[in-house]
Write an enzyme that holds these catalytic residues in place. Structure first.
Site: not given
Ligand code: ADP
Length: 414
Positions: A16, A100, A189, A219, A221, A250, A344, A393
């Site tokens: 990626n 990717r 996505h 995430g 995004g 964003r 999460n 992914e």
């Molecule tokens: P990306 O889109 O860059 O791949 P991720 O899928 O890793 O990002 O998501 C990142 C987001 O997930 C961040 O906003 C982070 O705060 C949130 N996040 C990760 N763990 C937790 C948690 N335990 N509780 C709340 N939000 C979380």
């Protein structure tokens, strides 16, 4: 898992490539395990960071000068084959490379073997994905040079959404803009929405063809997709990944008339307004604290009112999209949560689901807060299932690369 032939059990290298980073995983498709993974960051500087981890061993960190993608991938291949940190003896053990690629425009609906024509089409989409597509192509060309003779496969973030009907992907703009400049909704996505919707169908023991699913990838995004009969019929990101949900930095949806108004008031140029919408808006812009949901939740607990605004705007917009997609599909069997926030944040899931009673959604608060990562958090009597499914992914890309390479081999042997 059924026994694999040696060809099916090939090793697949998944790449990626971003403008200044490369993320990678090496899969053993015999059991779909990850042999090693890692990343190179800050490419183009003399302080590039390499983090490499062979499964079950300590991670290796190194910094140094890495000026472009070929050097970065060369470094990764050296680690993968090194006697100390490696997991293979020689790069020739790699049976396929899966890449990717962000934007496939209207050229690609699924993953494809990389050919000169495919590279040309990826190049033709540079305008549509100016930050990602050039880096993705640089990664493909670097891998072609460094692992010669090994087939390369491209998997597009937009591919899964190519099944959207015209009335979902056209903008209500003068049609000539679509014809001349391909201005339409593409969605992103796609690989993640595809993985979680296929996984949900498998976990529910139902054929995808029967199901109406709403997949929420949350995430940094974030996007939602309506997946009916195994195909994406609508999604919240559009021409670019800016449309739709409130995201980390964003804005998501807004009245386009805000832009000329703010540009005039603040005397902003195009680059500045674009940076404002992509990098300084969303959770960060509203809260003034952070674009990271963990920080937003922490601040909200402390009583910060703007963090609370940001949280409620995020969840409110999400539940409006869920309602819209239930309407778009005339029903919904399951809602799926994935991505860092979706997997999460029990708070986000609780806040969203407690307002979906009208759809017959009922979640079990304990299951939502505790338990394993892959789980159905709906109560037994809920009319709609609610799944939390960690996305993968890279595995989709590895499976597609393996399948396409095997098919090509079959064709060549036939
Ligand atoms: P990306 O889109 O860059 O791949 P991720 O899928 O890793 O990002 O998501 C990142 C987001 O997930 C961040 O906003 C982070 O705060 C949130 N996040 C990760 N763990 C937790 C948690 N335990 N509780 C709340 N939000 C979380």
């Amino acid at each position: 898992m059924s026994a694999k032939t040696p060809a099916e059990a090939m090793k697949v290298f998944v790449l990626n490539c971003g403008s200044s980073s490369v993320k990678y995983q090496l899969f053993d498709m015999g059991d779909e395990s990850v042999l090693a993974k890692g990343r190179v960051e800050r490419i183009g500087t003399d302080e590039a960071l390499v983090v490499h981890q062979a499964t079950g061993r300590d991670a290796v960190h190194a910094t140094g000068t890495i000026l472009e993608h070929t050097a970065a991938i060369q470094r990764v291949l050296a680690l993968l084959t090194s006697p100390e940190h490696g997991v293979i003896r020689h790069v020739s053990e790699i049976g396929a490379v899966g890449h990717r690629v962000l934007h496939g425009g209207e050229y690609f609906s699924g993953s494809v073997l990389v050919t000169p024509e495919v590279k040309q089409a990826i190049r033709a989409c540079f305008d549509l994905g100016p930050l990602h597509n050039p880096a993705n192509l640089a990664g493909i060309e670097a891998a072609e040079n460094l692992i010669p003779g090994v087939p390369q496969v491209a998997t597009f973030d937009t591919g899964f959404h190519s099944t959207m009907p015209r009335y979902a992907y056209l903008y209500a703009l003068p049609y000539v803009l679509y014809r001349r400049y391909h201005v339409r909704r593409y969605g992103f996505h796609g690989t993640s929405h595809r993985y979680v919707s296929e996984r949900a169908a498998a976990l529910m023991g139902r054929p995808p063809a029967e199901l109406k699913l709403i997949s929420c990838h949350l995430g940094n995004g974030a996007s939602v997709a309506a997946v009916q009969g195994g195909a994406s019929v609508d999604t919240s990101m559009g021409f670019t990944p800016l449309e739709g949900l409130v995201m980390g930095t964003r804005s998501g949806d807004l009245d386009p008339a805000v832009l000329p108004y703010v540009m005039a008031k603040e005397e902003l140029g195009l680059a500045e307004i674009s940076s404002m919408l992509n990098k300084h808006s969303g959770l960060l812009g509203v809260s003034g604290v952070s674009g990271d949901m963990r920080d937003i939740e922490e601040e909200m607990e402390k009583g910060n009112p703007r963090a609370r605004d940001a949280f409620l705007m995020f969840t409110y917009r999400l539940r409006k999209y869920i309602g819209a997609y239930a309407a778009a599909m005339d029903g919904v069997d399951a809602i799926l949560f994935t991505g860092g926030i979706g997997e999460n944040s029990w708070r986000v899931r609780e806040e969203v689901c407690q307002h979906l009673n009208y759809l017959g959604v009922q979640i079990d608060p304990d299951l939502n807060r505790n338990g394993q990562k892959e789980k159905d958090i709906a109560t037994p009597s809920s009319r709609v299932r609610v799944w939390v499914i960690p996305t993968n992914e890279e595995l989709v890309i590895a499976r597609d690369a393996r399948d396409i390479v095997l098919k090509e081999k079959e064709k060549a042997g036939a």
